[in-house]
Design an enzyme around this catalytic site. Structure first.
Site, short mmCIF file in Angstrom:
data_model
loop_
_atom_site.label_atom_id
_atom_site.label_comp_id
_atom_site.label_asym_id
_atom_site.label_seq_id
_atom_site.Cartn_x
_atom_site.Cartn_y
_atom_site.Cartn_z
N GLY A 658 37.09 39.83 44.29
CA GLY A 658 37.67 40.10 42.98
C GLY A 658 38.27 38.84 42.38
O GLY A 658 38.54 37.85 43.07
N CYS A 659 38.50 38.88 41.08
CA CYS A 659 39.01 37.70 40.37
C CYS A 659 40.43 37.36 40.79
O CYS A 659 40.73 36.23 41.17
CB CYS A 659 38.90 37.92 38.87
SG CYS A 659 39.62 39.47 38.29
N TYR A 660 41.34 38.37 40.69
CA TYR A 660 42.70 38.13 41.13
C TYR A 660 42.73 37.74 42.60
O TYR A 660 43.52 36.89 43.04
CB TYR A 660 43.53 39.41 40.96
CG TYR A 660 44.14 39.64 39.61
CD1 TYR A 660 43.91 40.82 38.92
CD2 TYR A 660 44.99 38.71 39.02
CE1 TYR A 660 44.49 41.08 37.69
CE2 TYR A 660 45.58 38.96 37.78
CZ TYR A 660 45.32 40.14 37.13
OH TYR A 660 45.90 40.38 35.91
#
Length: 841
Positions: A658-660
């Site tokens: 995921g990005c975060y």
């Protein structure tokens, strides 16, 4: 009361319509040429202009909805279309948007009667002059000094709105008197405040006949000419009693009525059921209490089908031209009836008459009778209003998720929001639900707005809400798939949160120097890529990256919503979006026509496709961009800077982080040997991170000058980071008002006292040789990361006790947080240089 979900906003540009306005000639005398709603448009381009505006309106709903409501609104005299009451704050804060919205209506030949208030402007002037505004029961006490201010403000605000409309190319007429005749409400108590005794709509009719929007104030006069102040809500109600419009709309800056205890917007108020209890609420007082009382009194004098909508300016078209509406809807309604056995019905015939409208029965009373008889042996609950304008039947089944077996509404039931009311009753009663609707149903978009997720197969759509478990969703989809033929495709709108168990894993791997980027083979063979679900922002960015890649070419791009259109941003060859279904994917895999599958689908939906590829026994590799396999030990986790790249290179299936989670892991990993507690991550993403499905988190009007926290605990990325690093972290996500880019402020408790310079050196050594990770002494800014492929880590603020360090990381959520990282993994898996197609910047 229920809370209305956020809806899709209309872009307020009238440029196209305004460019054509010089082609429209307003003829004030009756004619047979182009007559529309009492106003004659003699230009041969009239229909073209109307079609253009309809097309623009279709951005907020289906074309069917827009045209249906236009026919509805043009079925009566012009003055009976709508009364729109505008709060004074709207004119101050949203004047241009208001003028644009009203101009939109006028461009399709509609003439709303606009009545405005001016309360905030009056208060501002009075307070500046040292006069404290005084109210009794929400009514302003108006002495002669206050009246002079009231009159001046009304005239100023009226002319402001008229002038703004004229600048939009819309004729408007100021009507500041002559409509309302009044007597003193209570001269001793309120002084110059009026109670309307007569409404003369002659000035309104004259304005519309002349092709101009009537813009009214709520000032009234006594028979002998004394000007009296009247609350604008009250005046709008009195006006509506006489005009009896199809729509009554109150515009306010809050976009509806707000529950004073929860702070949430109220979606629907059904007065017959809720009025008494609502008026007893402690937060219902002053102007709010007066508004609700006046609206109830108004609706008691209008047909029961009438309603009042309290909305924001930006939601005006959505309220008028879509089934979903906006803001707070107040209606008399009927008391809702619930039944759990056929013996509880006072009249089964009324129930059957309602059900026969379901297209499934095709008008057959025999089929309806058979269905009703079958309910005797079923555990069910029905919901309906008293006249059975809308009926829902929910069945309990062996599945843990109840089934909405029937949802039927008459034409009046849809247009008068009875269907919304019945749906609200179901939603408040059932925490989770599943149901099936034909894909070609004219109400499919209405159900999409009310679902958390959906799955399409052979002309049928499975919808659900309130289902958090991915396993349960998969089971639902499998059961649904068994009930329809084997052709399938998917479209899902995921629920806002999903629960996974945290998997404790050791921290992956050695320092960056020992896993420095390298090419695992010298392959230059062209590879064919298939993207499944490329409508979102990540899919579009990945298409752009592949277009610049020296060896990759797109073979297939699947998107149900875009099927048949050309793939924008791809120039190597002509490729069109397809609607690939599970069996299509299986066939392509068996043929060996795809080298790399990229699952660009929302969480919880790609498993059937992955299973089809695996069971087909082909050679295609898979990268999944969703969270579905990030916790699956049989998949390789694809974060090259922290994982063993050789494992990614050998893998057949890779879960893209995921990005975060990518930014957080890179920010924390070098400090793991020095950790003495739980790191806390404060993250803010641009609104592209909320996806393309409309919600408050990607609504630029809601986000303007705002920051929205969400999923404050147990966010999926919190679990992902904890699992990958092998230590628990706290993560608090937010959405900001910019489009793309994430900033992460991470507080890391330290076991060993370290200086800022020491810590920076640790990070520089750890990421030495990693071209996509930049370490800097300065605090990185999110505005500098948008459009960049890497991660920037800096700040390194050490507490005076040296017990913790605060590290700041920035990452583009659409690139290194998704598409760029996906391409890194694809390159490693296909034997290319890891950065092939990625331009360092």
């Amino acid at each position: 009361m229920i809370l209305r979900r956020g809806g899709l906003r209309l872009a307020r540009s009238l440029a196209l319509a305004n460019r054509q306005r010089d082609l429209i000639f307003i003829q004030h005398q009756p004619s047979k040429i182009g007559c529309l709603n009492g106003v004659v448009r003699a230009s041969v381009r009239c229909n073209s202009t109307r079609s253009t505006v309809i097309q623009l309106l279709s951005n907020i709903g289906s074309k069917r909805e827009v045209e249906q409501y236009l026919r509805y609104f043009t079925s009566v005299n012009s003055q009976q279309f709508a009364v729109i009451k505008v709060g004074g704050a709207i004119i101050t804060q949203n004047l241009n948007e208001l003028a644009s919205s009203l101009a939109f209506l006028n461009h399709v030949g509609l003439f709303p009667i606009v009545l405005h208030g001016t309360g905030p402007q009056i208060n501002e002037i009075l307070e500046a002059e040292g006069v404290v505004p005084d109210y009794i029961d929400g009514i302003r006490i108006t002495d002669s000094k206050t009246m002079s201010v009231v009159r001046r403000c009304f005239l100023e605000q009226n002319l402001k709105l008229v002038d703004a409309l004229e600048k939009q190319g819309v004729r408007a007429r100021p009507i500041t008197g002559g409509v309302f005749t009044a007597e003193y409400l209570d001269k001793d108590k309120y002084q110059l405040v009026g109670k309307i005794t007569k409404v003369d709509n002659t000035p309104i009719e004259a304005s519309i006949q002349a092709g101009a929007l009537p813009i009214l104030t709520s000032l009234a006069e006594t028979p002998d000419g004394q000007i009296l102040n009247v609350n604008a809500d009250v005046a709008a109600g009195e006006l509506a009693r006489v005009v009896q419009p199809l729509k009554i709309v109150y515009l306010n800056e809050k976009g509806g009525l707000i529950n004073g205890e929860t702070g949430d917007k109220i979606s629907v108020i059904n007065l017959d059921e809720e009025y008494d209890s609502l008026m007893k609420q402690p937060w219902v007082k002053y102007g709010t209490k007066l508004k609700i009382k006046e609206i109830r009194d108004l609706l008691m004098h209008l047909p029961r089908s009438s309603s009042v909508a309290i909305i924001s300016t930006g939601d005006l078209q959505k309220e008028l031209f879509t089934d979903s509406g906006a803001g707070t809807l107040i209606r008399r309604g009927y008391k809702l009836l619930t039944r759990e056995s056929l013996d509880m019905f006072e009249s089964l015939d009324a129930f059957k008459d309602a059900l026969v409208k379901d297209p499934f029965f095709n008008g057959s009373t025999e089929l309806v009778n058979s269905y009703v008889d079958s309910l005797r042996s079923s555990k069910f609950k029905s919901y309906a209003d008293e006249p059975f304008e809308a009926v829902a039947v929910v069945k309990e089944t062996e599945s843990e998720i109840p089934v909405l077996d029937k949802f039927v509404a008459s034409k009046d039931g849809w247009q008068n929001n009875v269907a919304d009311n019945v749906w609200s009753a179901v939603r408040s009663d059932k925490s989770c639900l599943q149901w099936v609707v034909p894909e070609d149903s004219e109400r499919a978009s209405w159900f999409f707005d009310r679902a958390d997720g959906s799955f399409v197969k052979n002309g049928k759509i499975l919808f659900w809400y309130g289902v958090e478990s991915a396993d349960t969703i998969t089971k639902m989809i499998k059961n649904f798939s068994k009930s329809v033929p084997l052709t399938s495709s998917s479209r899902i709108q995921p629920s806002q949160s999903r629960l996974y168990s945290t998997l404790a894993r050791p921290h992956p791997g050695p320092s960056a120097k020992s896993v420095a980027r390298r090419q695992y083979s010298s392959s230059t063979k062209t590879a064919r890529v298939a993207l499944i679900g490329a409508r979102g922002y990540t899919g579009q960015n990945l298409i752009g990256l592949i277009d610049k890649h020296p060896y990759l070419e797109i073979a297939h791009v699947s998107s149900r919503g875009l099927a048949g259109r050309d793939v924008d941003g791809y120039t190597k060859s002509a490729v069109k979006y397809e609607n690939l279904q599970v069996q299509d994917v299986a066939s392509l895999e068996k043929e060996g026509s795809v080298d790399m599958w990229v699952m660009a689908l929302p969480n919880g939906v790609c498993k059937p496709f992955v299973d089809a590829i695996t069971e087909a026994g082909g050679k295609g590799a898979i990268v999944d961009l969703s969270a579905d396999y990030r916790f699956d030990n049989t998949w390789t986790y694809g974060l090259p800077e922290l994982n063993d790249r050789s494992l990614i290179a050998k893998a057949k299936s890779v879960a893209n982080p995921g990005c975060y989670a990518t930014g957080s892991q890179l920010a924390i990993a070098p400090m793991l040997p020095y950790l003495t507690g739980q790191p806390t991550i404060f993250g803010v993403s641009g609104y592209s991170g909320a996806g393309t499905k409309p919600s408050p988190k990607n609504d630029i009007e809601v986000l303007n000058d705002n920051l929205i926290p969400y999923a404050l605990t147990d966010h999926i990325h919190e679990q992902e980071v904890s699992a990958r690093l092998g230590t628990n972290v706290s993560f608090i996500p937010h959405v900001g008002q910019w489009f793309q880019g994430i900033t992460l402020t991470v507080s890391i408790p330290l076991e060993k006292h370290l200086s800022s310079r020491d810590i920076r050196s640790i990070y520089e050594e750890r990421y030495d040789g990693e071209p996509l990770v930049q370490v800097t002494q300065e605090v990185p800014l999110v505005k500098d990361i948008a459009g960049k492929h890497g991660v920037v880590i800096g700040g390194f603020g050490v507490h005076s006790t040296q017990s913790r360090v605060v590290v700041v990381a920035t990452i583009d959520n659409l690139l290194k947080g998704a598409a760029t990282q996906c391409l890194q993994n694809m390159n490693l898996m296909l034997g290319y240089d890891e950065l092939a197609g990625i331009t360092l910047n």
